[in-house]
Design a protein around this motif. Structure first.
Motif, PDB file in Angstrom:
ATOM      1  N   VAL A  71      -7.352   9.166   4.674  1.00  0.00           N
ATOM      2  CA  VAL A  71      -7.704   8.740   6.009  1.00  0.00           C
ATOM      3  C   VAL A  71      -7.272  10.113   6.726  1.00  0.00           C
ATOM      4  O   VAL A  71      -6.285  10.520   6.790  1.00  0.00           O
ATOM      5  CB  VAL A  71      -6.904   7.556   6.800  1.00  0.00           C
ATOM      6  N   VAL A  72      -8.400  10.814   7.504  1.00  0.00           N
ATOM      7  CA  VAL A  72      -8.123  12.074   8.326  1.00  0.00           C
ATOM      8  C   VAL A  72      -7.239  11.518   9.503  1.00  0.00           C
ATOM      9  O   VAL A  72      -7.688  10.744  10.234  1.00  0.00           O
ATOM     10  CB  VAL A  72      -9.284  12.594   8.661  1.00  0.00           C
ATOM     11  N   TYR A  73      -6.353  12.437   9.665  1.00  0.00           N
ATOM     12  CA  TYR A  73      -5.400  12.165  10.999  1.00  0.00           C
ATOM     13  C   TYR A  73      -5.373  13.355  11.720  1.00  0.00           C
ATOM     14  O   TYR A  73      -4.710  14.415  11.423  1.00  0.00           O
ATOM     15  CB  TYR A  73      -3.941  11.861  10.402  1.00  0.00           C
ATOM     16  N   THR A  74      -6.060  13.125  12.897  1.00  0.00           N
ATOM     17  CA  THR A  74      -6.163  14.564  13.705  1.00  0.00           C
ATOM     18  C   THR A  74      -6.123  14.496  15.041  1.00  0.00           C
ATOM     19  O   THR A  74      -6.311  13.441  15.499  1.00  0.00           O
ATOM     20  CB  THR A  74      -7.630  15.181  13.186  1.00  0.00           C
ATOM     21  N   ALA A  76       4.313  16.007   2.332  1.00  0.00           N
ATOM     22  CA  ALA A  76       4.551  17.094   2.264  1.00  0.00           C
ATOM     23  C   ALA A  76       3.310  18.184   3.012  1.00  0.00           C
ATOM     24  O   ALA A  76       2.511  17.648   3.740  1.00  0.00           O
ATOM     25  CB  ALA A  76       3.995  17.458   0.511  1.00  0.00           C
ATOM     26  N   PRO A  77       3.758  19.429   2.836  1.00  0.00           N
ATOM     27  CA  PRO A  77       2.569  20.293   3.830  1.00  0.00           C
ATOM     28  C   PRO A  77       1.360  20.592   3.024  1.00  0.00           C
ATOM     29  O   PRO A  77       0.311  21.144   3.874  1.00  0.00           O
ATOM     30  CB  PRO A  77       3.645  21.630   4.090  1.00  0.00           C
ATOM     31  N   THR A  78       1.216  20.328   1.911  1.00  0.00           N
ATOM     32  CA  THR A  78       0.182  20.559   1.317  1.00  0.00           C
ATOM     33  C   THR A  78      -0.283  19.397   0.277  1.00  0.00           C
ATOM     34  O   THR A  78       0.673  18.754   0.014  1.00  0.00           O
ATOM     35  CB  THR A  78      -0.069  22.022   0.666  1.00  0.00           C
ATOM     36  N   VAL A  79      -1.529  19.544   0.006  1.00  0.00           N
ATOM     37  CA  VAL A  79      -1.999  18.395  -0.931  1.00  0.00           C
ATOM     38  C   VAL A  79      -1.171  18.683  -2.390  1.00  0.00           C
ATOM     39  O   VAL A  79      -0.765  17.840  -3.016  1.00  0.00           O
ATOM     40  CB  VAL A  79      -3.363  18.418  -1.278  1.00  0.00           C
ATOM     41  N   GLY A  80      -1.332  19.779  -2.785  1.00  0.00           N
ATOM     42  CA  GLY A  80      -0.624  20.270  -4.028  1.00  0.00           C
ATOM     43  C   GLY A  80       0.609  19.821  -4.108  1.00  0.00           C
ATOM     44  O   GLY A  80       1.142  19.338  -5.299  1.00  0.00           O
ATOM     45  N   ASP A  81       1.420  20.252  -2.860  1.00  0.00           N
ATOM     46  CA  ASP A  81       2.949  19.787  -3.010  1.00  0.00           C
ATOM     47  C   ASP A  81       3.002  18.351  -2.964  1.00  0.00           C
ATOM     48  O   ASP A  81       4.114  17.873  -3.602  1.00  0.00           O
ATOM     49  CB  ASP A  81       3.559  20.190  -1.611  1.00  0.00           C
ATOM     50  N   VAL A 107       0.826  -1.287   0.172  1.00  0.00           N
ATOM     51  CA  VAL A 107      -0.150  -0.023   0.161  1.00  0.00           C
ATOM     52  C   VAL A 107       0.968   1.303  -0.011  1.00  0.00           C
ATOM     53  O   VAL A 107       1.781   1.545   0.974  1.00  0.00           O
ATOM     54  CB  VAL A 107      -1.037   0.005   1.331  1.00  0.00           C
ATOM     55  N   ARG A 108       0.820   2.151  -0.970  1.00  0.00           N
ATOM     56  CA  ARG A 108       1.676   3.322  -1.268  1.00  0.00           C
ATOM     57  C   ARG A 108       1.000   4.232  -0.765  1.00  0.00           C
ATOM     58  O   ARG A 108      -0.327   4.901  -0.949  1.00  0.00           O
ATOM     59  CB  ARG A 108       1.798   3.715  -2.638  1.00  0.00           C
ATOM     60  N   VAL A 109       1.672   4.859   0.577  1.00  0.00           N
ATOM     61  CA  VAL A 109       1.011   6.083   1.493  1.00  0.00           C
ATOM     62  C   VAL A 109       1.765   7.327   1.378  1.00  0.00           C
ATOM     63  O   VAL A 109       2.942   7.267   1.259  1.00  0.00           O
ATOM     64  CB  VAL A 109       1.124   5.567   2.768  1.00  0.00           C
ATOM     65  N   GLY A 110       1.090   8.420   1.214  1.00  0.00           N
ATOM     66  CA  GLY A 110       1.462   9.747   1.354  1.00  0.00           C
ATOM     67  C   GLY A 110       0.906  10.237   2.469  1.00  0.00           C
ATOM     68  O   GLY A 110      -0.049   9.957   2.976  1.00  0.00           O
ATOM     69  N   MET A 111       1.568  11.295   3.027  1.00  0.00           N
ATOM     70  CA  MET A 111       1.178  12.085   4.000  1.00  0.00           C
ATOM     71  C   MET A 111       1.017  13.554   4.087  1.00  0.00           C
ATOM     72  O   MET A 111       2.062  14.073   3.227  1.00  0.00           O
ATOM     73  CB  MET A 111       1.915  11.623   5.322  1.00  0.00           C
ATOM     74  N   VAL A 112       0.031  14.380   4.480  1.00  0.00           N
ATOM     75  CA  VAL A 112      -0.090  15.743   4.344  1.00  0.00           C
ATOM     76  C   VAL A 112      -0.183  16.061   5.725  1.00  0.00           C
ATOM     77  O   VAL A 112      -1.185  16.134   6.421  1.00  0.00           O
ATOM     78  CB  VAL A 112      -1.308  16.124   3.307  1.00  0.00           C
ATOM     79  N   ASP A 113       0.798  17.057   6.062  1.00  0.00           N
ATOM     80  CA  ASP A 113       0.837  17.553   7.463  1.00  0.00           C
ATOM     81  C   ASP A 113       1.829  18.702   7.369  1.00  0.00           C
ATOM     82  O   ASP A 113       2.926  18.328   6.729  1.00  0.00           O
ATOM     83  CB  ASP A 113       1.207  16.711   8.381  1.00  0.00           C
ATOM     84  N   PRO A 116       4.552  14.703  13.308  1.00  0.00           N
ATOM     85  CA  PRO A 116       3.661  13.588  13.039  1.00  0.00           C
ATOM     86  C   PRO A 116       4.213  12.820  11.709  1.00  0.00           C
ATOM     87  O   PRO A 116       3.888  11.358  11.763  1.00  0.00           O
ATOM     88  CB  PRO A 116       2.324  14.222  12.537  1.00  0.00           C
ATOM     89  N   VAL A 117       4.821  13.488  10.687  1.00  0.00           N
ATOM     90  CA  VAL A 117       5.275  12.627   9.525  1.00  0.00           C
ATOM     91  C   VAL A 117       6.307  11.871  10.007  1.00  0.00           C
ATOM     92  O   VAL A 117       6.536  10.520   9.681  1.00  0.00           O
ATOM     93  CB  VAL A 117       6.071  13.481   8.457  1.00  0.00           C
ATOM     94  N   TRP A 118       7.266  12.150  10.994  1.00  0.00           N
ATOM     95  CA  TRP A 118       8.185  11.278  11.496  1.00  0.00           C
ATOM     96  C   TRP A 118       7.712  10.120  12.220  1.00  0.00           C
ATOM     97  O   TRP A 118       8.211   9.235  12.029  1.00  0.00           O
ATOM     98  CB  TRP A 118       9.024  12.007  12.443  1.00  0.00           C
ATOM     99  N   GLY A 119       6.567  10.376  13.210  1.00  0.00           N
ATOM    100  CA  GLY A 119       5.930   9.254  13.700  1.00  0.00           C
ATOM    101  C   GLY A 119       5.599   8.164  12.761  1.00  0.00           C
ATOM    102  O   GLY A 119       5.473   7.081  12.867  1.00  0.00           O
ATOM    103  N   ILE A 120       4.631   8.526  11.844  1.00  0.00           N
ATOM    104  CA  ILE A 120       4.262   7.768  10.734  1.00  0.00           C
ATOM    105  C   ILE A 120       5.063   7.074  10.174  1.00  0.00           C
ATOM    106  O   ILE A 120       5.180   5.932   9.807  1.00  0.00           O
ATOM    107  CB  ILE A 120       3.169   8.457   9.878  1.00  0.00           C
ATOM    108  N   GLU A 121       6.137   7.712   9.602  1.00  0.00           N
ATOM    109  CA  GLU A 121       7.336   7.158   9.055  1.00  0.00           C
ATOM    110  C   GLU A 121       7.988   5.859  10.065  1.00  0.00           C
ATOM    111  O   GLU A 121       8.094   4.937   9.475  1.00  0.00           O
ATOM    112  CB  GLU A 121       8.450   8.115   8.790  1.00  0.00           C
TER     113      GLU A 121
END
Length: 233
Positions: A93-96, A50-55, A19-25, A30-35
Protein backbone atom coordinates in the motif's frame (compact mmCIF):
# COMPACT_ATOMS: atom_id res chain seq x y z
CA UNK A 1 -13.75 -15.16 19.87
CA UNK A 2 -17.32 -14.51 20.93
CA UNK A 3 -19.14 -16.54 23.58
CA UNK A 4 -20.09 -19.13 20.93
CA UNK A 5 -16.43 -19.61 20.00
CA UNK A 6 -16.73 -17.75 16.69
CA UNK A 7 -14.06 -15.26 15.55
CA UNK A 8 -15.11 -11.66 16.09
CA UNK A 9 -14.98 -9.51 12.99
CA UNK A 10 -13.20 -6.15 13.18
CA UNK A 11 -13.23 -4.32 9.87
CA UNK A 12 -12.10 -6.59 7.02
CA UNK A 13 -10.22 -9.24 8.98
CA UNK A 14 -11.05 -11.34 12.01
CA UNK A 15 -9.32 -11.15 15.34
CA UNK A 16 -7.99 -14.73 15.01
CA UNK A 17 -5.68 -13.61 12.16
CA UNK A 18 -3.00 -10.99 12.59
CA UNK A 19 -1.94 -9.00 9.53
CA UNK A 20 1.84 -8.67 9.66
CA UNK A 21 2.81 -5.19 8.51
CA UNK A 22 6.14 -3.76 7.45
CA UNK A 23 6.88 -0.14 6.63
CA UNK A 24 9.45 1.43 4.32
CA UNK A 25 10.08 5.12 4.89
CA UNK A 26 13.37 6.97 5.25
CA UNK A 27 11.84 9.44 7.70
CA UNK A 28 11.12 8.23 11.20
CA UNK A 29 8.09 10.37 12.05
CA UNK A 30 5.65 8.59 9.67
CA UNK A 31 6.79 5.27 11.12
CA UNK A 32 6.06 6.48 14.64
CA UNK A 33 2.61 7.60 13.46
CA UNK A 34 1.77 4.20 11.97
CA UNK A 35 3.14 2.43 15.02
CA UNK A 36 0.87 4.50 17.27
CA UNK A 37 -2.17 3.75 15.10
CA UNK A 38 -1.57 -0.01 14.93
CA UNK A 39 -0.59 -0.65 18.54
CA UNK A 40 -4.21 -0.39 19.69
CA UNK A 41 -5.48 -3.07 17.27
CA UNK A 42 -4.85 -6.75 17.98
CA UNK A 43 -5.45 -7.81 14.37
CA UNK A 44 -2.62 -5.62 13.03
CA UNK A 45 1.07 -5.88 13.95
CA UNK A 46 3.89 -3.61 12.82
CA UNK A 47 6.65 -6.22 12.56
CA UNK A 48 9.48 -3.98 11.39
CA UNK A 49 10.36 -0.82 9.50
CA UNK A 50 13.34 0.32 7.47
CA UNK A 51 14.48 3.13 5.16
CA UNK A 52 14.69 0.82 2.11
CA UNK A 53 13.00 -2.34 0.88
CA UNK A 54 16.31 -4.17 0.99
CA UNK A 55 16.85 -3.22 4.63
CA UNK A 56 13.30 -4.26 5.48
CA UNK A 57 13.68 -7.70 3.91
CA UNK A 58 16.92 -8.25 5.84
CA UNK A 59 14.89 -7.81 9.01
CA UNK A 60 11.96 -10.00 7.97
CA UNK A 61 10.24 -11.53 4.94
CA UNK A 62 7.37 -12.85 7.09
CA UNK A 63 5.13 -9.95 6.11
CA UNK A 64 1.66 -9.68 4.62
CA UNK A 65 1.51 -5.97 3.81
CA UNK A 66 4.18 -3.32 3.35
CA UNK A 67 3.33 0.36 3.70
CA UNK A 68 5.62 1.93 1.11
CA UNK A 69 6.78 5.51 0.79
CA UNK A 70 7.16 6.58 -2.84
CA UNK A 71 10.36 8.62 -2.65
CA UNK A 72 13.31 6.84 -1.08
CA UNK A 73 16.86 8.11 -0.85
CA UNK A 74 18.40 4.89 -2.20
CA UNK A 75 17.27 5.79 -5.73
CA UNK A 76 14.90 2.85 -6.20
CA UNK A 77 11.66 3.36 -8.11
CA UNK A 78 8.19 2.52 -6.80
CA UNK A 79 7.86 -0.05 -9.56
CA UNK A 80 11.09 -1.80 -8.55
CA UNK A 81 10.04 -1.90 -4.92
CA UNK A 82 6.48 -3.10 -5.54
CA UNK A 83 7.74 -5.84 -7.88
CA UNK A 84 10.46 -6.95 -5.45
CA UNK A 85 7.94 -7.37 -2.66
CA UNK A 86 5.41 -9.05 -4.96
CA UNK A 87 7.99 -11.73 -5.78
CA UNK A 88 7.82 -12.69 -2.10
CA UNK A 89 3.99 -12.58 -2.10
CA UNK A 90 4.01 -9.40 -0.03
CA UNK A 91 1.42 -6.83 -1.09
CA UNK A 92 1.95 -3.10 -0.89
CA UNK A 93 0.00 0.00 0.00
CA UNK A 94 1.60 3.25 -1.10
CA UNK A 95 1.66 5.86 1.68
CA UNK A 96 2.31 9.28 0.26
CA UNK A 97 1.74 13.01 0.53
CA UNK A 98 0.43 12.79 -3.03
CA UNK A 99 2.48 15.48 -4.73
CA UNK A 100 4.22 13.12 -7.18
CA UNK A 101 1.59 11.73 -9.58
CA UNK A 102 4.23 10.22 -11.88
CA UNK A 103 5.48 8.05 -9.02
CA UNK A 104 1.92 7.11 -8.13
CA UNK A 105 1.36 5.95 -11.71
CA UNK A 106 4.56 3.92 -11.59
CA UNK A 107 3.36 2.13 -8.47
CA UNK A 108 -0.10 1.60 -9.99
CA UNK A 109 1.41 0.01 -13.09
CA UNK A 110 3.49 -2.32 -10.91
CA UNK A 111 0.41 -3.64 -9.14
CA UNK A 112 0.27 -1.94 -5.75
CA UNK A 113 -3.05 -2.62 -4.07
CA UNK A 114 -3.70 1.05 -3.52
CA UNK A 115 -2.72 4.50 -2.38
CA UNK A 116 -3.34 6.17 0.97
CA UNK A 117 -2.47 9.79 1.66
CA UNK A 118 -0.42 10.64 4.73
CA UNK A 119 -3.17 13.15 5.52
CA UNK A 120 -5.80 10.37 5.62
CA UNK A 121 -7.75 9.73 8.79
CA UNK A 122 -6.82 6.96 11.19
CA UNK A 123 -9.91 4.99 10.16
CA UNK A 124 -8.98 5.26 6.48
CA UNK A 125 -5.46 4.02 7.14
CA UNK A 126 -6.71 1.08 9.19
CA UNK A 127 -9.28 0.16 6.53
CA UNK A 128 -6.61 0.30 3.83
CA UNK A 129 -4.25 -2.03 5.69
CA UNK A 130 -7.04 -4.47 6.52
CA UNK A 131 -8.28 -4.49 2.94
CA UNK A 132 -4.76 -5.12 1.61
CA UNK A 133 -4.25 -7.84 4.21
CA UNK A 134 -7.30 -9.58 2.78
CA UNK A 135 -5.98 -9.22 -0.75
CA UNK A 136 -8.47 -6.53 -1.68
CA UNK A 137 -7.79 -3.35 -3.61
CA UNK A 138 -7.58 -0.14 -1.60
CA UNK A 139 -10.07 1.82 -3.66
CA UNK A 140 -9.39 5.50 -3.12
CA UNK A 141 -9.73 8.55 -5.33
CA UNK A 142 -5.92 8.85 -5.37
CA UNK A 143 -5.58 5.34 -6.81
CA UNK A 144 -8.24 6.12 -9.42
CA UNK A 145 -6.50 9.38 -10.34
CA UNK A 146 -3.19 7.57 -10.75
CA UNK A 147 -4.84 5.24 -13.24
CA UNK A 148 -6.91 7.85 -15.06
CA UNK A 149 -3.95 10.18 -15.51
CA UNK A 150 -1.54 7.54 -16.83
CA UNK A 151 -0.74 8.12 -20.52
CA UNK A 152 1.26 4.87 -20.60
CA UNK A 153 -1.64 2.55 -19.89
CA UNK A 154 -1.73 1.09 -23.39
CA UNK A 155 -5.21 0.11 -24.45
CA UNK A 156 -5.87 -3.61 -24.94
CA UNK A 157 -8.20 -4.59 -27.76
CA UNK A 158 -10.59 -7.31 -26.61
CA UNK A 159 -13.30 -8.90 -28.68
CA UNK A 160 -16.86 -8.66 -27.30
CA UNK A 161 -16.60 -12.29 -26.11
CA UNK A 162 -13.31 -11.68 -24.30
CA UNK A 163 -14.76 -8.53 -22.75
CA UNK A 164 -17.65 -10.55 -21.35
CA UNK A 165 -15.32 -13.23 -20.00
CA UNK A 166 -13.14 -10.59 -18.35
CA UNK A 167 -16.02 -8.71 -16.72
CA UNK A 168 -17.79 -11.84 -15.47
CA UNK A 169 -14.64 -13.48 -14.15
CA UNK A 170 -13.13 -10.32 -12.66
CA UNK A 171 -16.45 -9.57 -10.94
CA UNK A 172 -16.11 -12.75 -8.90
CA UNK A 173 -17.17 -15.50 -11.27
CA UNK A 174 -15.45 -18.86 -11.70
CA UNK A 175 -14.55 -20.62 -14.92
CA UNK A 176 -17.59 -22.83 -14.40
CA UNK A 177 -20.04 -20.02 -13.70
CA UNK A 178 -18.74 -17.87 -16.56
CA UNK A 179 -18.98 -20.87 -18.88
CA UNK A 180 -22.55 -21.49 -17.79
CA UNK A 181 -23.43 -17.83 -18.38
CA UNK A 182 -21.89 -17.85 -21.88
CA UNK A 183 -22.89 -21.37 -22.85
CA UNK A 184 -19.34 -22.70 -23.20
CA UNK A 185 -17.23 -25.26 -21.33
CA UNK A 186 -15.03 -24.18 -18.39
CA UNK A 187 -11.95 -25.25 -20.37
CA UNK A 188 -12.98 -22.80 -23.08
CA UNK A 189 -13.26 -20.03 -20.48
CA UNK A 190 -9.75 -20.88 -19.28
CA UNK A 191 -8.46 -20.58 -22.85
CA UNK A 192 -10.16 -17.17 -23.14
CA UNK A 193 -8.52 -16.09 -19.88
CA UNK A 194 -5.12 -17.16 -21.21
CA UNK A 195 -5.69 -14.97 -24.28
CA UNK A 196 -6.73 -12.03 -22.11
CA UNK A 197 -3.68 -12.39 -19.86
CA UNK A 198 -1.40 -12.63 -22.87
CA UNK A 199 -2.86 -9.50 -24.43
CA UNK A 200 -2.27 -7.55 -21.22
CA UNK A 201 1.23 -9.00 -20.86
CA UNK A 202 2.03 -7.91 -24.42
CA UNK A 203 0.91 -4.39 -23.47
CA UNK A 204 3.24 -4.38 -20.46
CA UNK A 205 0.34 -4.68 -18.03
CA UNK A 206 0.69 -8.11 -16.38
CA UNK A 207 -2.23 -9.89 -14.72
CA UNK A 208 -0.70 -12.30 -12.23
CA UNK A 209 -3.83 -12.57 -10.08
CA UNK A 210 -7.59 -12.29 -10.30
CA UNK A 211 -7.33 -8.91 -8.57
CA UNK A 212 -5.01 -7.79 -11.38
CA UNK A 213 -7.68 -8.77 -13.89
CA UNK A 214 -10.23 -6.76 -11.93
CA UNK A 215 -7.94 -3.72 -11.92
CA UNK A 216 -7.31 -4.00 -15.66
CA UNK A 217 -11.05 -4.23 -16.29
CA UNK A 218 -11.54 -1.04 -14.24
CA UNK A 219 -8.62 0.72 -15.93
CA UNK A 220 -9.98 0.03 -19.40
CA UNK A 221 -13.58 0.84 -18.56
CA UNK A 222 -14.99 -2.69 -18.80
CA UNK A 223 -16.03 -2.41 -15.14
CA UNK A 224 -16.94 0.72 -13.14
CA UNK A 225 -14.62 2.01 -10.43
CA UNK A 226 -16.08 0.87 -7.08
CA UNK A 227 -16.69 3.61 -4.55
CA UNK A 228 -15.72 3.14 -0.93
CA UNK A 229 -17.78 4.83 1.73
CA UNK A 230 -17.16 5.15 5.44
CA UNK A 231 -19.89 2.55 5.97
CA UNK A 232 -17.63 0.05 4.15
CA UNK A 233 -14.80 0.50 6.64
Amino acid sequence: MDERGEPVTTGRVTTDRVVRVGMVDDHQSPVWGIERILERHDDLQLVCSAPTVGDLLEKSTALDVVILDLRLNDGTTPRENVNRLAELDIVTVVYTSGEHPDLLRSAARAGTLGVVLKSASEDEILAAIRAAGSGEGVLTTEWAAAIDGDPNLDAVDLSPQLQRVLTLYASGGTSASVGQELGVAPDTVNEYLKRIRQKYADAGRPTRTKLDLFKRAVEDGWLPMPHRTRDDD
